[in-house]
Design a protein around this motif. Structure first.
Motif, PDB file in Angstrom:
ATOM      1  N   ARG A 295      14.035   3.129  -3.771  1.00 45.51           N
ATOM      2  CA  ARG A 295      12.665   2.641  -3.951  1.00 45.51           C
ATOM      3  C   ARG A 295      12.619   1.142  -4.192  1.00 45.51           C
ATOM      4  O   ARG A 295      11.721   0.453  -3.729  1.00 45.51           O
ATOM      5  CB  ARG A 295      12.002   3.378  -5.112  1.00 45.51           C
ATOM      6  N   LEU A 296      13.593   0.604  -4.948  1.00 48.56           N
ATOM      7  CA  LEU A 296      13.574  -0.817  -5.296  1.00 48.56           C
ATOM      8  C   LEU A 296      14.995  -1.361  -5.223  1.00 48.56           C
ATOM      9  O   LEU A 296      15.910  -0.847  -5.871  1.00 48.56           O
ATOM     10  CB  LEU A 296      13.011  -1.013  -6.708  1.00 48.56           C
ATOM     11  N   LEU A 297      15.190  -2.405  -4.430  1.00 49.32           N
ATOM     12  CA  LEU A 297      16.506  -2.994  -4.211  1.00 49.32           C
ATOM     13  C   LEU A 297      16.458  -4.483  -4.555  1.00 49.32           C
ATOM     14  O   LEU A 297      15.651  -5.237  -4.013  1.00 49.32           O
ATOM     15  CB  LEU A 297      16.936  -2.811  -2.747  1.00 49.32           C
TER      16      LEU A 297
ATOM     17  N   CYS B 286      16.243   0.331 -10.537  1.00 48.70           N
ATOM     18  CA  CYS B 286      16.489  -0.386  -9.290  1.00 48.70           C
ATOM     19  C   CYS B 286      17.969  -0.348  -8.955  1.00 48.70           C
ATOM     20  O   CYS B 286      18.818  -0.035  -9.793  1.00 48.70           O
ATOM     21  CB  CYS B 286      16.002  -1.833  -9.394  1.00 48.70           C
ATOM     22  N   VAL B 287      18.250  -0.672  -7.718  1.00 52.29           N
ATOM     23  CA  VAL B 287      19.620  -0.790  -7.231  1.00 52.29           C
ATOM     24  C   VAL B 287      19.897  -2.270  -7.018  1.00 52.29           C
ATOM     25  O   VAL B 287      19.042  -2.998  -6.509  1.00 52.29           O
ATOM     26  CB  VAL B 287      19.805  -0.007  -5.915  1.00 52.29           C
ATOM     27  N   ARG B 288      21.082  -2.723  -7.410  1.00 52.59           N
ATOM     28  CA  ARG B 288      21.417  -4.142  -7.287  1.00 52.59           C
ATOM     29  C   ARG B 288      22.602  -4.321  -6.357  1.00 52.59           C
ATOM     30  O   ARG B 288      23.572  -3.570  -6.397  1.00 52.59           O
ATOM     31  CB  ARG B 288      21.757  -4.733  -8.654  1.00 52.59           C
TER      32      ARG B 288
ATOM     33  N   GLN C 184      16.765  -5.394   8.202  1.00 54.37           N
ATOM     34  CA  GLN C 184      16.227  -4.150   8.752  1.00 54.37           C
ATOM     35  C   GLN C 184      15.447  -3.352   7.706  1.00 54.37           C
ATOM     36  O   GLN C 184      14.424  -2.743   8.012  1.00 54.37           O
ATOM     37  CB  GLN C 184      17.361  -3.297   9.326  1.00 54.37           C
ATOM     38  N   LEU C 185      15.906  -3.386   6.453  1.00 52.41           N
ATOM     39  CA  LEU C 185      15.158  -2.709   5.395  1.00 52.41           C
ATOM     40  C   LEU C 185      13.781  -3.347   5.216  1.00 52.41           C
ATOM     41  O   LEU C 185      12.788  -2.651   4.970  1.00 52.41           O
ATOM     42  CB  LEU C 185      15.941  -2.761   4.082  1.00 52.41           C
ATOM     43  N   ALA C 186      13.721  -4.668   5.359  1.00 55.04           N
ATOM     44  CA  ALA C 186      12.426  -5.350   5.257  1.00 55.04           C
ATOM     45  C   ALA C 186      11.525  -4.980   6.424  1.00 55.04           C
ATOM     46  O   ALA C 186      10.309  -4.811   6.266  1.00 55.04           O
ATOM     47  CB  ALA C 186      12.643  -6.858   5.205  1.00 55.04           C
ATOM     48  N   VAL C 187      12.103  -4.839   7.612  1.00 51.67           N
ATOM     49  CA  VAL C 187      11.317  -4.470   8.796  1.00 51.67           C
ATOM     50  C   VAL C 187      10.758  -3.057   8.647  1.00 51.67           C
ATOM     51  O   VAL C 187       9.577  -2.812   8.914  1.00 51.67           O
ATOM     52  CB  VAL C 187      12.181  -4.577  10.069  1.00 51.67           C
ATOM     53  N   HIS C 188      11.582  -2.130   8.190  1.00 49.24           N
ATOM     54  CA  HIS C 188      11.147  -0.736   8.064  1.00 49.24           C
ATOM     55  C   HIS C 188      10.154  -0.561   6.921  1.00 49.24           C
ATOM     56  O   HIS C 188       9.258   0.295   6.999  1.00 49.24           O
ATOM     57  CB  HIS C 188      12.359   0.187   7.882  1.00 49.24           C
ATOM     58  N   GLY C 189      10.314  -1.300   5.847  1.00 48.90           N
ATOM     59  CA  GLY C 189       9.313  -1.322   4.790  1.00 48.90           C
ATOM     60  C   GLY C 189       9.321  -0.151   3.842  1.00 48.90           C
ATOM     61  O   GLY C 189       8.420  -0.042   3.007  1.00 48.90           O
ATOM     62  N   ARG C 190      10.294   0.741   3.921  1.00 49.36           N
ATOM     63  CA  ARG C 190      10.311   1.881   2.997  1.00 49.36           C
ATOM     64  C   ARG C 190      10.874   1.474   1.628  1.00 49.36           C
ATOM     65  O   ARG C 190      10.513   2.059   0.612  1.00 49.36           O
ATOM     66  CB  ARG C 190      11.158   3.016   3.580  1.00 49.36           C
ATOM     67  N   THR C 191      11.772   0.489   1.622  1.00 50.02           N
ATOM     68  CA  THR C 191      12.397   0.022   0.387  1.00 50.02           C
ATOM     69  C   THR C 191      11.757  -1.286  -0.042  1.00 50.02           C
ATOM     70  O   THR C 191      11.627  -2.211   0.760  1.00 50.02           O
ATOM     71  CB  THR C 191      13.908  -0.197   0.595  1.00 50.02           C
ATOM     72  N   ARG C 192      11.345  -1.344  -1.309  1.00 49.04           N
ATOM     73  CA  ARG C 192      10.819  -2.596  -1.849  1.00 49.04           C
ATOM     74  C   ARG C 192      11.992  -3.513  -2.167  1.00 49.04           C
ATOM     75  O   ARG C 192      12.926  -3.126  -2.870  1.00 49.04           O
ATOM     76  CB  ARG C 192       9.997  -2.339  -3.112  1.00 49.04           C
ATOM     77  N   LEU C 193      11.935  -4.743  -1.663  1.00 53.09           N
ATOM     78  CA  LEU C 193      13.041  -5.679  -1.796  1.00 53.09           C
ATOM     79  C   LEU C 193      12.662  -6.848  -2.689  1.00 53.09           C
ATOM     80  O   LEU C 193      11.570  -7.413  -2.571  1.00 53.09           O
ATOM     81  CB  LEU C 193      13.436  -6.227  -0.423  1.00 53.09           C
ATOM     82  N   VAL C 194      13.580  -7.237  -3.567  1.00 54.74           N
ATOM     83  CA  VAL C 194      13.488  -8.498  -4.295  1.00 54.74           C
ATOM     84  C   VAL C 194      14.779  -9.247  -3.985  1.00 54.74           C
ATOM     85  O   VAL C 194      15.863  -8.828  -4.391  1.00 54.74           O
ATOM     86  CB  VAL C 194      13.329  -8.300  -5.808  1.00 54.74           C
TER      87      VAL C 194
END
Length: 607
Positions: free
Chosen positions: A93-95, A55-57, A113-123
Motif C-alpha cells: 500500500r505504501l512504499l 510502510c515498506v522501505r 512502473q509502480l508509479a505508472v500503475h498507481g496501485r502503490t503509493r510512493l514516497v
C-alpha cells in the motif's frame, strides 16, 4: 514485510512540508517525490511524516548500483523479472524509496512502473545535483508524481533544531554561526552540535539561561569529511593558496596577489569564488575554519598576520550599519568581520557591539540585540550604549525583571526608562520622550508612537517621514493608512515596527475582514521577532476576547483538554468548545496548536 518507522532525533520545523508529505498518500495521488541538497533533512522529514504508518522501505546505495533489484532484494525472490516484481510490489500500500538517485537501473525501472500503475503509493527521496537513473528523474519531469523541492532549513527553524539537539537554549550568535557553517546541512549541524556539547565547548551566558559557543571549529570526522575537498588537496601551490585565503578571513583577498593559474584550478573545482568586487573567497564557510584548525602552530604563526588588521574593516562595517540606521533601512546586513571576531572568541569593541545591537533591535531580533550588547560589555563593562541596548532589548521583550538586572543598580537612560516603565505597564512614561530631532532621538520619539501615545510627539517627528506618517495615521485611527505604513516598514526590514503598526490597525479598521487581515499579518511578522512582547502586540491577540474566552484560551494553551477546562470552570464541555471556536475565529488561529504562542504575550495595557 511491513514495518513501522522509528525516529532517531527530535524533529522540528518544516510544518508545511511535513503536512504536504503526510497528506500525499491519501490525497488521490500516486505519491510524492522529495528532492533537496544532501543533508537537508529529506529522509528525516519523510520519516516523521510516515511515523505510525505501515510502510515498506527500500533504499539505493553506492555499492549496489550494479546489482539488479538490489534495493528490493529483501522484498523480492532471488531471480525475478521486472513484470513479476511489479506484480509482487503492487500489493504494497505504501512504499518509501530513499536515496533513489543511487538505485540500480532495474530498481529504478521498478519504481517507475509502480508509479505508472498507481496501485502503490510512493514516497521517493532523491538528492539534488546527484546523477540519477532516467527512470527516477522521469518520475517528476514526466509529471508522474508531484515534486517537493526542499530548501535548506531557515535560520529560525535551525535555532529550534539546534536547541533540541543541544538539549539547552543557544544564544543567537551561536545559532547564526551554526546556520552559516552548515548551510542547511542537518547532518553537519548535528555533528557540530555533538562535538561542541560533548567537548565542553558550550559556556553559559551570565545572567541568562542561554549557552554560547566561541572559539575554533572542532575538526571531527564528519567535519573533516565535509572539508575534505580542501584538506585533501595535494598540490602544494593549491594548498598554500587555500591556507592563505583561510587566514585572510573574514576579509576578502585581492586576486592579484595570487597565481592566476592556481586560482583557475581552484575555481574549476568549486573551492573558491569571486565576489562582486573580484575579491577571492573560499566557496564554503566551513572550509576556512577547518583549514585554520588543522594548520599547525608554525604555519598559523606565519599566515595569521597582524592581529589588528581587522580594525579598519570593523570601523567600516560600523559606519555602514549606522548609516542604514539613520536611513531607517535595516534589511539583512552583510557584516562578516564582527561576526567572525565574536565567533572566534576575540574581543568585540563596545562601540561596534552597540551598533550591532541597535541594528538587530530595529530588525525585531531582540535576543540577538541582547547578545551583541553583552559582547560589548565584555569589552567594556561600563559602556552606556551597550547597557542601554541590553535594557531596551529586555524591556521590549516584556521582561521588566531582566531589564532591571541589566541596569545593575545604575540609573536608566531616559529612553530605557520609558521602556522599562512600559514593561511594568506604566505607559504614561511615554510622554517624557526627549524633543531633540537628531536620528537617535527621532527613534526615541518614535517609541511614543509604538507605545500608543502619538499625540505627544506628532509635532516633533520630521515632517513627511515614515515615522511621522505612522503617528498621524494612529492619531486619526486610520486603519488602511496604518496598513500602508506597516507595509513600508516591513520593506525596510523594520519587522517589529511593522508588526506593531498592523496590530494598531486592527481596532482602527471598520471593516471586520480588513481587521482580520491586519491581525494575520501582525501575527506573522511578530513570529519573525522572537521574544518581542510590546504593548501594541499584547493588544493584538487577546484584547478583543471576552473575559471568559481569555480564561478558556489560556487554559487550552497550557495543554488542558476541553473536559478538564469544563471541570475546572464548572462549565459544560460543549460550552467550552463553543467559546474556543469563537476565540479561534477572533484570533485567526487555525486550531489549539496556535494558542501557546498567541497567549504568551502579556495582557493588553490601556493606551
Amino acid at each position: 514485510m511491513q514495518k513501522t518507522l522509528q525516529l532517531p532525533w527530535p524533529f522540528t520545523g518544516r510544518e508545511e512540508e511535513l503536512e504536504l508529505v503526510r497528506r500525499s498518500p491519501a490525497a488521490g495521488r500516486h505519491g510524492i517525490v522529495v528532492t533537496g541538497p544532501a543533508g537537508a533533512g529529506k529522509t528525516r522529514l519523510v520519516t516523521e511524516a510516515l511515523r505510525g504508518t505501515e510502510c515498506v522501505r527500500a533504499a539505493g546505495t553506492p555499492e549496489s548500483r550494479g546489482i539488479p533489484f538490489a534495493a528490493f532484494a529483501h522484498l523480492l525472490p532471488e531471480s525475478v523479472t521486472l513484470h513479476r516484481a511489479v506484480q509482487l510490489l503492487s500489493a504494497v500500500r505504501l512504499l518509501f524509496v530513499d536515496d533513489a538517485h543511487l538505485l540500480d537501473d532495474a530498481s529504478a525501472a521498478l519504481v517507475h512502473q509502480l508509479a505508472v500503475h498507481g496501485r502503490t503509493r510512493l514516497v521517493v527521496v532523491a538528492t539534488d545535483g546527484a546523477p540519477a537513473p532516467g527512470a527516477v528523474s522521469r518520475l517528476w519531469t514526466g509529471e508522474l508524481l508531484p515534486r517537493l523541492a526542499l530548501e535548506p532549513l531557515p535560520a529560525e527553524e535551525t535555532a529550534q533544531l539546534a536547541a533540541a539537539g543541544a538539549g539547552r537554549a543557544l544564544e543567537p550568535l551561536t545559532v547564526r554561526r551554526l546556520h552559516r557553517l552548515c548551510r542547511g546541512d542537518l547532518r553537519l549541524l548535528r555533528a557540530l552540535l555533538d562535538a561542541v556539547r560533548d567537548g565542553g565547548l558550550l559556556h553559559r551566558v551570565p545572567g541568562t539561561d542561554e549557552w554560547a559557543w566561541r572559539g575554533p571549529v572542532p575538526v571531527t570526522p564528519t567535519v573533516r569529511e565535509h572539508a575534505a575537498p580542501v584538506l585533501d588537496r595535494t598540490d602544494p601551490d593549491e594548498r598554500e593558496t587555500l591556507d592563505r585565503l583561510a587566514f585572510a578571513e573574514p576579509l576578502a583577498a585581492d586576486s592579484d596577489a595570487f597565481d592566476l593559474c592556481v586560482l583557475e584550478r581552484l575555481e574549476a573545482a568549486g573551492l573558491i569564488r569571486l565576489d562582486e568586487r573580484h575579491h577571492v573567497r573560499l566557496a564554503h564557510p566551513l572550509h576556512g575554519p577547518a583549514l585554520r584548525a588543522t594548520a599547525g602552530r608554525l604555519r598559523t604563526r606565519r599566515l595569521a598576520g597582524d592581529p589588528g588588521r581587522h580594525g579598519p574593516a570593523l570601523a567600516a562595517e560600523a559606519a555602514g550599519l549606522s548609516r542604514r540606521i539613520t536611513e531607517a533601512d535595516v534589511r539583512a546586513p552583510a557584516a562578516p568581520v564582527g561576526e567572525w571576531l565574536a565567533a572566534e572568541g576575540h574581543p568585540v569593541p563596545a562601540g561596534y557591539a552597540a551598533v550591532r545591537a541597535r541594528y538587530a533591535r530595529l530588525r525585531g531580533e531582540l535576543r540577538e540585540a541582547a547578545a551583541w550588547a553583552r559582547e560589548g560589555l565584555r569589552d567594556d563593562a561600563e559602556d552606556v550604549s551597550c547597557r542601554t541596548e541590553l535594557v531596551l532589548a529586555a524591556a521590549q521583550s516584556g521582561d521588566a525583571e531582566a531589564a532591571r538586572d541589566a541596569l545593575g543598580g545604575r540609573d536608566a537612560e531616559s529612553r530605557a526608562a520609558v521602556w522599562l516603565a512600559a514593561a511594568r505597564g506604566d505607559l504614561d512614561a511615554t510622554e517624557h520622550a526627549e524633543p531633540d530631532t537628531d536620528v537617535t532621538d527621532v527613534l526615541a520619539l518614535y517609541d511614543a508612537v509604538r507605545l500608543g501615545a502619538p499625540e505627544a510627539v506628532l509635532d516633533r517627528l520630521p515632517a513627511g517621514g515614515l515615522f511621522a506618517e505612522h503617528a498621524a495615521a494612529l492619531v486619526r485611527r486610520d486603519g488602511p493608512a496604518l496598513d500602508r505604513v506597516a507595509a513600508r516598514l516591513e520593506e525596510r526590514g523594520l519587522l517589529l515596527f511593522a508588526a506593531e503598526a498592523y496590530a494598531q490597525a486592527v481596532p482602527a479598521h471598520r471593516d471586520p475582514l480588513a481587521a482580520r487581515t491586519s491581525r494575520t499579518r501582525a501575527v506573522a511578522l511578530a513570529r519573525r521577532c522572537p521574544g518581542a512582547r510590546t504593548p501594541a502586540l499584547s493588544g493584538l491577540v487577546l484584547g478583543e476576547l471576552t473575559a471568559r474566552q481569555r480564561q478558556i484560551v489560556t487554559l487550552a494553551a497550557a495543554g488542558l483538554s476541553n473536559r478538564q477546562i469544563a471541570e475546572r470552570l464548572t462549565l459544560s464541555v460543549r460550552t467550552v468548545g463553543n467559546h474556543l471556536y469563537s476565540a479561534y475565529a477572533r484570533l485567526g488561529a487555525a486550531d489549539r496548536g496556535s494558542l501557546p504562542w498567541l497567549v504568551e504575550l502579556p495582557a493588553a495595557q490601556p493606551a
